[in-house]
Design a protein around this motif. Structure first.
Motif, short mmCIF file in Angstrom:
data_model
loop_
_atom_site.label_atom_id
_atom_site.label_comp_id
_atom_site.label_asym_id
_atom_site.label_seq_id
_atom_site.Cartn_x
_atom_site.Cartn_y
_atom_site.Cartn_z
N VAL B 173 0.94 -0.94 0.04
CA VAL B 173 -0.41 -0.33 -0.60
C VAL B 173 0.93 1.34 -0.18
N THR B 174 1.13 1.38 0.98
CA THR B 174 2.83 2.85 1.00
C THR B 174 3.55 2.31 -0.50
N LEU B 175 3.78 2.00 -1.05
CA LEU B 175 4.37 1.54 -2.51
C LEU B 175 3.75 1.76 -3.53
N GLY B 176 1.78 2.32 -3.51
CA GLY B 176 1.29 2.89 -3.45
C GLY B 176 0.13 1.62 -4.74
N ALA B 177 0.20 -0.27 -4.54
CA ALA B 177 -0.16 -0.44 -5.45
C ALA B 177 -1.65 -0.29 -4.89
N SER B 178 -2.67 -0.75 -6.05
CA SER B 178 -4.08 -0.39 -5.81
C SER B 178 -4.42 -1.94 -5.61
N THR B 181 -3.88 -4.72 -7.16
CA THR B 181 -2.83 -5.88 -7.33
C THR B 181 -2.07 -6.28 -6.29
#
Lengths: 284, 275
Positions: B173-178, B181
């Motif tokens: 999540v912190t890496l911006g994944a949906s 994903t």
């Protein structure tokens, strides 16, 4: 308080999908589980207490309670002994065919109950492979309580084996060693050291086998034959009443079956919870 | 090292008893199914298999499994995600509710559906008026099968996902994944085997369910007979060979289920010892 709890949990909600998974889960649980179960409550609420009491204390039904409880009791005790033996042998010893025997333990869960039912009925009928050998000894299994207990025992074999096996695997070898070096005999050491350790798992497994046996239908009806007052199990009574379009009667019996198994399952869960708590020093 | 029960005499006695009982109670019934099915020869066996009623029972059984397995797979994954990744009031209750089908006798499961959707049931009048038949038809069979098989996938996933925790997903999540994903790339690889095992169990039960289905099916030959119902009907008609022919298909599926389970466990232990 609920609002507080909700907002508290919302802060911790980092991951996506809470709303979606909550929606899907609640919809499914409501439609598939709760709505049908409420219809049973609805049906029962049309009965007065005295009508309900009359339905659930019918002599033929009382006889079926006794047959079911007795059969399930015998089946559970058999499985306690058999399951303990199998778990022990599969964990402690090496022998050819061990993996096959281990895999076979799950057969009763994988095999449809109707298939188990006709197979046992055929094997133990008076001209079946096993029934033929038992008949000269004066033992008849088909259409007797022995057959009912046998079918119940078959379908619940995996419970004790699979609950005791992992616990026995985790038993440290030093425990054995200590008991043996203190000079205890095998039997004595097993009873005083191993059995107390396995006891919670053994009771849980036996309890689950008992609950499963109480509700078993497909495996039992073929070998039981369903003679009123003698070999009729309670779940068969639900079926018989439905065939007579006696929905009120069927619902009353079903409520007894349902309440008994839910109460027993709850008791097993509480017992297990207490045991886990003790194991983790009250943290669990 | 000395361990309890290691004396050769004790060992032989226990292994011998275990093998004898396993043969009597498990192996012999399994062999008997195939022996009975092939009693009148392979030609009769094929004839029984290619019988129109048997073929339609196979078709209906496959249809039921084809609907219930994916539905319960999706439900199981969402439920497991919900109860292991979030904390909310009623979480424990939800976990308890999902266990109900395990405790309920299958006949009672069939009964509650009959009370709801049957002619005199709550929804029966409305369904009748709109000419929708659920009871004594395939939709009823699908619904009760959904009921009896709904815990399997969730029960396999919940303990595993609880033990694994949500750190990896939170990192994603912190890496911006949906959401999708994260599930596909992080969660799914971790739960693959448990998920597969849950599906195998769901399928085995969906194909083999008898008690619940027999209440709602009404057993119209060639229309609402699943394989287990077909087994019962032929057996009651004293067509033992025919009954065991259908039973042998179900037994074959049971053997495949056991083999798949053993293979999954073997891979799991191999990975454990490798790390």
């Amino acid at each position: 308080m609920i609002a507080q709890a909700l907002s508290r949990s919302r802060e911790r909600r980092v991951l996506p999908g809470f709303g979606l998974s909550l929606g899907i889960s609640l919809t499914f649980v409501s439609l598939v589980l709760l709505l049908p179960l409420t219809s049973l409550v609805g049906q029962l609420s049309q009965l007065s207490w005295s009508q309900y009491w009359f339905l659930i204390t019918d002599p033929r039904l009382l006889a079926s309670y006794a047959v079911t409880l007795f059969g399930a009791g015998v089946a559970a005790l058999f499985n306690a002994a058999f399951g303990l033996l199998m778990a022990w042998v599969l964990v402690r010893y090496e022998f050819p065919g061990k993996r096959l025997v281990d895999a076979l333990m799950d057969l009763p869960f994988a095999l449809p109950t109707a298939v188990a039912g006709i197979t046992l009925a055929t094997l133990y009928s008076s001209n079946g492979w096993i029934g033929r050998l038992l008949e000269p000894l004066g033992i008849s299994v088909s259409y007797t309580w022995i057959g009912i207990a046998l079918a119940m025992a078959f379908t619940s074999i995996p419970f004790v084996v699979r609950t005791v096996q992992p616990v026995l695997e985790d038993l440290p070898a030093e425990v054995d060693e200590a008991a043996m070096t203190l000079g205890a005999s095998d039997g004595h050491a097993f009873r005083r050291v191993i059995l107390p350790y396995l006891w919670p798992a053994l009771v849980t497994g036996t309890g689950l086998a008992f609950v499963r046996s109480l509700g078993e239908f497909g495996a039992v009806i073929f070998i039981a034959g369903g003679k009123p007052y003698e070999t009729e199990i309670t779940s068969l009574m639900v079926f018989v009443k439905l065939q007579e379009y006696d929905y009120a009667g069927a619902s009353a019996v079903a409520s007894i079956v349902l309440a008994t198994s839910l109460a027993l399952l709850l008791a097993i869960n509480l017992w297990q919870g207490r045991f886990i708590k003790r194991l983790h020093g009250g943290r669990g | 090292m000395v361990r309890i029960g290691d004396a050769p005499r004790v060992r032989r006695l226990l292994i011998g008893t275990a093998l004898a009982l396993t043969t009597l109670f498990l192996l012999l019934p399994l062999v008997a199914i195939f022996a009975q099915a092939l009693m009148s020869g392979i030609d009769v066996y094929w004839q029984n298999l290619s019988n129109a009623y048997t073929l339609s029972a196979i078709g209906l059984t496959l249809l039921v499994a084809a609907i219930t397995v994916p539905v319960n797979l999706i439900f199981g994954v969402f439920l497991a995600w919900l109860v292991t990744r979030f904390d909310f009031p009623g979480r424990r209750l939800l976990q308890t509710l999902i266990d109900i089908p395990f405790a309920v006798s299958p006949v009672v499961a069939g009964l509650v559906y009959l009370l709801l959707y049957g002619r005199n049931g709550w929804l029966g009048g409305w369904l009748d008026a709109h000419d929708i038949q659920i009871m004594f038809a395939w939709p009823g069979i699908v619904l009760v099968t959904l009921f009896v098989t709904c815990p399997f996938v969730a029960r396999e996933l919940i303990p595993l996902m609880q033990a694994q925790g949500s750190r990896e997903e939170e990192a994603a999540v912190t890496l911006g994944a949906s959401g999708w994903t994260i599930f596909r790339r992080v969660t799914l690889p971790n739960i693959r085997h448990a998920l597969l095992y849950g599906v195998i169990l769901t399928n085995a039960r969906a194909v083999g369910e008898f008690g619940a289905v027999s209440v709602v099916a009404g057993a119209i030959r060639g229309q609402t007979n699943t394989l287990p119902l077909q087994v019962e009907q032929l057996y009651q008609d004293y067509n033992t060979v025919g009954a065991f022919t259908s039973a042998s298909l179900l037994a074959l599926l049971a053997l495949l289920t056991l083999a798949a389970k053993a293979a999954l466990e073997w891979r799991a232990t191999r990975r454990e010892t490798a790390t």
